[in-house]
Scaffold this active site. Structure first.
Site, PDB file in Angstrom:
ATOM      1  N   ASP A 158       0.984   4.244   2.434  1.00  0.00           N
ATOM      2  CA  ASP A 158       0.908   5.528   3.547  1.00  0.00           C
ATOM      3  C   ASP A 158       1.653   7.222   3.643  1.00  0.00           C
ATOM      4  O   ASP A 158       2.386   7.029   2.904  1.00  0.00           O
ATOM      5  CB  ASP A 158       2.176   4.874   4.904  1.00  0.00           C
ATOM      6  CG  ASP A 158       1.981   3.144   4.836  1.00  0.00           C
ATOM      7  OD1 ASP A 158       0.309   2.893   4.913  1.00  0.00           O
ATOM      8  OD2 ASP A 158       2.240   2.447   4.537  1.00  0.00           O
ATOM      9  N   ASP A 200       0.757  -1.127  -0.050  1.00  0.00           N
ATOM     10  CA  ASP A 200      -0.254   0.012   0.157  1.00  0.00           C
ATOM     11  C   ASP A 200       0.425   1.451  -0.306  1.00  0.00           C
ATOM     12  O   ASP A 200       2.177   1.414  -0.149  1.00  0.00           O
ATOM     13  CB  ASP A 200      -0.802   0.119   1.450  1.00  0.00           C
ATOM     14  CG  ASP A 200      -0.396   0.344   2.372  1.00  0.00           C
ATOM     15  OD1 ASP A 200       1.655   0.517   2.937  1.00  0.00           O
ATOM     16  OD2 ASP A 200      -0.353   0.447   3.664  1.00  0.00           O
ATOM     17  N   ASP A 259      -3.642   4.333   3.021  1.00  0.00           N
ATOM     18  CA  ASP A 259      -3.359   5.129   4.127  1.00  0.00           C
ATOM     19  C   ASP A 259      -2.868   6.412   4.105  1.00  0.00           C
ATOM     20  O   ASP A 259      -2.410   6.466   3.851  1.00  0.00           O
ATOM     21  CB  ASP A 259      -2.921   4.228   5.293  1.00  0.00           C
ATOM     22  CG  ASP A 259      -3.057   2.392   5.525  1.00  0.00           C
ATOM     23  OD1 ASP A 259      -4.598   2.081   4.888  1.00  0.00           O
ATOM     24  OD2 ASP A 259      -2.256   1.714   5.634  1.00  0.00           O
TER      25      ASP A 259
HETATM   26  P1  8DG Z   1       4.318  -2.284   3.130  1.00  0.00           P
HETATM   27  O1  8DG Z   1       3.129  -1.746   2.786  1.00  0.00           O
HETATM   28  O2  8DG Z   1       5.471  -2.415   2.207  1.00  0.00           O
HETATM   29  O3  8DG Z   1       4.453  -3.854   3.184  1.00  0.00           O
HETATM   30  O4  8DG Z   1       5.063  -2.426   4.590  1.00  0.00           O
HETATM   31  P2  8DG Z   1       4.375  -1.266   5.908  1.00  0.00           P
HETATM   32  O5  8DG Z   1       4.820  -0.054   4.427  1.00  0.00           O
HETATM   33  O6  8DG Z   1       5.715  -1.552   5.907  1.00  0.00           O
HETATM   34  O7  8DG Z   1       3.531  -1.843   6.411  1.00  0.00           O
HETATM   35  P3  8DG Z   1       2.345  -1.253   6.825  1.00  0.00           P
HETATM   36  O8  8DG Z   1       0.876  -1.905   7.162  1.00  0.00           O
HETATM   37  O9  8DG Z   1       1.523   0.051   5.133  1.00  0.00           O
HETATM   38  O10 8DG Z   1       2.330  -0.319   7.857  1.00  0.00           O
HETATM   39  C1  8DG Z   1       3.168   0.205   7.914  1.00  0.00           C
HETATM   40  C2  8DG Z   1       2.930   1.110   9.350  1.00  0.00           C
HETATM   41  O11 8DG Z   1       2.305   1.575  10.237  1.00  0.00           O
HETATM   42  C3  8DG Z   1       3.787  -0.096  10.631  1.00  0.00           C
HETATM   43  O12 8DG Z   1       4.627   0.429  11.103  1.00  0.00           O
HETATM   44  C4  8DG Z   1       2.732  -0.351  11.617  1.00  0.00           C
HETATM   45  C5  8DG Z   1       2.289   1.010  11.028  1.00  0.00           C
HETATM   46  N1  8DG Z   1       1.048   1.372  11.649  1.00  0.00           N
HETATM   47  C6  8DG Z   1      -0.162   0.286  10.908  1.00  0.00           C
HETATM   48  N2  8DG Z   1      -1.406   0.630  11.487  1.00  0.00           N
HETATM   49  C7  8DG Z   1      -0.954   1.161  12.338  1.00  0.00           C
HETATM   50  C8  8DG Z   1      -1.961   1.769  13.624  1.00  0.00           C
HETATM   51  O13 8DG Z   1      -3.222   1.811  13.475  1.00  0.00           O
HETATM   52  N3  8DG Z   1      -1.641   2.337  14.797  1.00  0.00           N
HETATM   53  C9  8DG Z   1       0.561   2.603  14.483  1.00  0.00           C
HETATM   54  N4  8DG Z   1       0.473   3.820  15.613  1.00  0.00           N
HETATM   55  N5  8DG Z   1       1.176   2.963  13.586  1.00  0.00           N
HETATM   56  C10 8DG Z   1       0.038   1.615  12.305  1.00  0.00           C
HETATM   57  O14 8DG Z   1      -0.233   0.092   9.414  1.00  0.00           O
HETATM   58 MN    MN Z   2       2.876   0.293   4.434  1.00  0.00          MN
HETATM   59 MN    MN Z   3      -0.581   0.715   6.049  1.00  0.00          MN
END
Ligand code: 8DG
Ligand code: MN
Ligand code: MN
Length: 375
Positions: A206, A204, A299
């Site tokens: 972020d 995704d 996100d």
């Molecule tokens: P990817 O998308 O490339 O697979 O990997 P990523 O970017 O590391 O994973 P991610 O699932 O998109 O998560 C990004 C960061 O955001 C990760 O450190 C975890 C954090 N995160 C969430 N949800 C939440 C939440 O609800 N609260 C907090 N504090 N952090 C969150 O994904």
């Molecule tokens: Mn991500």
């Molecule tokens: Mn995410």
């Protein structure tokens, strides 16, 4: 202690947040195997076991050389008996029977396929499997009751399975900037998650958004979302209001690491041609995703300026790095770290910070840059 090729000592610290973990490392042949077992433990709702395998894998990611024999593992932390057995078997036989049979098991594959649907967690996937379902197709075929997120997840399943490239992330950044700038000038927008850590692809994209004048960010998400809706960019969105309250007696205990920022889990629609040429095209409206269209999970998080450093640290990841930071804070410093604040339980006060560097300093940790948080 562990010696490297030059005979110099490697001091491997035991918390991942004390170490530098680059994206590219030398032991993928071992870490991938250990992470299969970690994922399988998650599917079985065994968090303790899952974290143990992830910590073991993470230690190997931080090694400056390829593991060639069990001797190389002497004095390394976080390697339990089970992880060591798996590593030994892979070093001796080229693969581990437990890992391979897990990988090939019907249960594991079905859990992977079903939890791979946006909106589907382990509990739901497990219930479906007990009812005889195995794939996202089975969900449609048998007319399962799906919530709105799961419906979108099934509808855009194959698109969302495709990795998001950095070029696509930049394209989405341009769209988000256009949206934010047109509803509230002067905002700061940061690319977070894996892309901030230097990954070339992700599952995704972020984003973290703030405004230097505290308070201006209130209600910002709704305005951004309406702008995006008007442009026909959104295939799906679910927005949650900010519910954070700072308590004088310190943060409430919370089992999950979910934060309470205003946030939006969404699916963006890109035009494939635009995503190839690198130019944004958002003029068409409508919510279908035809053959010339690309669906990407996005996100969005809005943070008050005073919490921006904590939000930045919390949304950079990796997930294990975040977990280890919080464990370090609690176990070694009697502090509580969240994406909102850092609370010192010995002094009974919140420790403020404008930058990530200041948070690491409060925690008594050496600063680790995002590109080395790939634990
Ligand atoms: P990817 O998308 O490339 O697979 O990997 P990523 O970017 O590391 O994973 P991610 O699932 O998109 O998560 C990004 C960061 O955001 C990760 O450190 C975890 C954090 N995160 C969430 N949800 C939440 C939440 O609800 N609260 C907090 N504090 N952090 C969150 O994904
Ligand atoms: Mn991500
Ligand atoms: Mn995410």
């Amino acid at each position: 202690p562990e010696l490297n090729g030059d005979g110099a000592e490697i001091l491997m610290k035991s918390y991942a947040c004390q170490r530098r973990t680059p994206l590219k490392h030398h032991n993928a042949f071992l870490t991938e195997a250990l992470e299969i077992l970690a994922q399988n433990a998650e599917f079985n709702d065994n968090e303790g076991r899952s974290v143990a395998f992830r910590r073991a894998a993470s230690v190997l990611k931080a090694l400056p050389h390829r593991v060639k024999s069990m001797e190389d593992l002497r004095c390394l932390p976080c390697l339990g008996d089970h992880s060591q057995r798996v590593i030994k078997e892979i070093l001796e036989d080229g693969s581990s029977r437990e890992v391979e049979s897990t990988r090939q098991s019907e249960q594991f594959q079905a859990m992977k396929a079903l939890t791979g649907v946006f909106g589907v967690g382990v509990r739901t996937a497990d219930r479906w499997i007990r009812e005889g379902l195995r794939t996202p197709d089975d969900l449609i075929r048998t007319g399962q009751q799906l919530n709105r997120a799961q419906q979108a997840g099934v509808q855009y399943y194959s698109e969302l399975q495709r990795a998001v490239t950095r070029a696509e992330a930049e394209l989405i950044m341009a769209i988000v900037e256009a949206a934010v700038n047109s509803v509230l000038p002067g905002c700061q927008i940061q690319l977070m998650g894996g892309f901030r850590r230097g990954k070339e692809v992700g599952h995704d994209v972020d984003f973290l958004i703030t405004h230097p004048e505290e308070g201006k960010e209130e209600g910002l998400m709704l305005k951004i979302i309406s702008w995006l809706e008007e442009q026909g960019v959104l295939l799906y969105q679910k927005t949650t209001r900010n519910s954070y309250v700072e308590r004088l007696d310190g943060p409430a205990r919370s089992a999950s690491n979910m934060d309470r920022f205003e946030r939006c889990f969404s699916i963006f629609k890109l035009h494939s041609s635009a995503s190839r040429s690198g130019s944004a095209s958002t003029s068409e409206s409508g919510s279908a995703c035809d053959s010339g269209c690309r669906a990407v999970r996005v996100d969005l998080v809005v943070s008050p300026f005073s919490q921006f450093a904590f939000a930045t640290l919390g949304w950079t990841g990796s997930k294990l790095f975040e977990r280890e930071l919080r464990r370090w804070a609690g176990q070694e410093k009697q502090m509580t770290l969240s994406s909102h604040t850092l609370y010192d339980s010995k002094q009974n006060l919140y420790l403020r910070a404008q930058t990530e560097e200041e948070i690491f300093a409060h925690l008594g940790l050496e600063f680790i840059p995002p590109s080395e948080r790939n634990a």
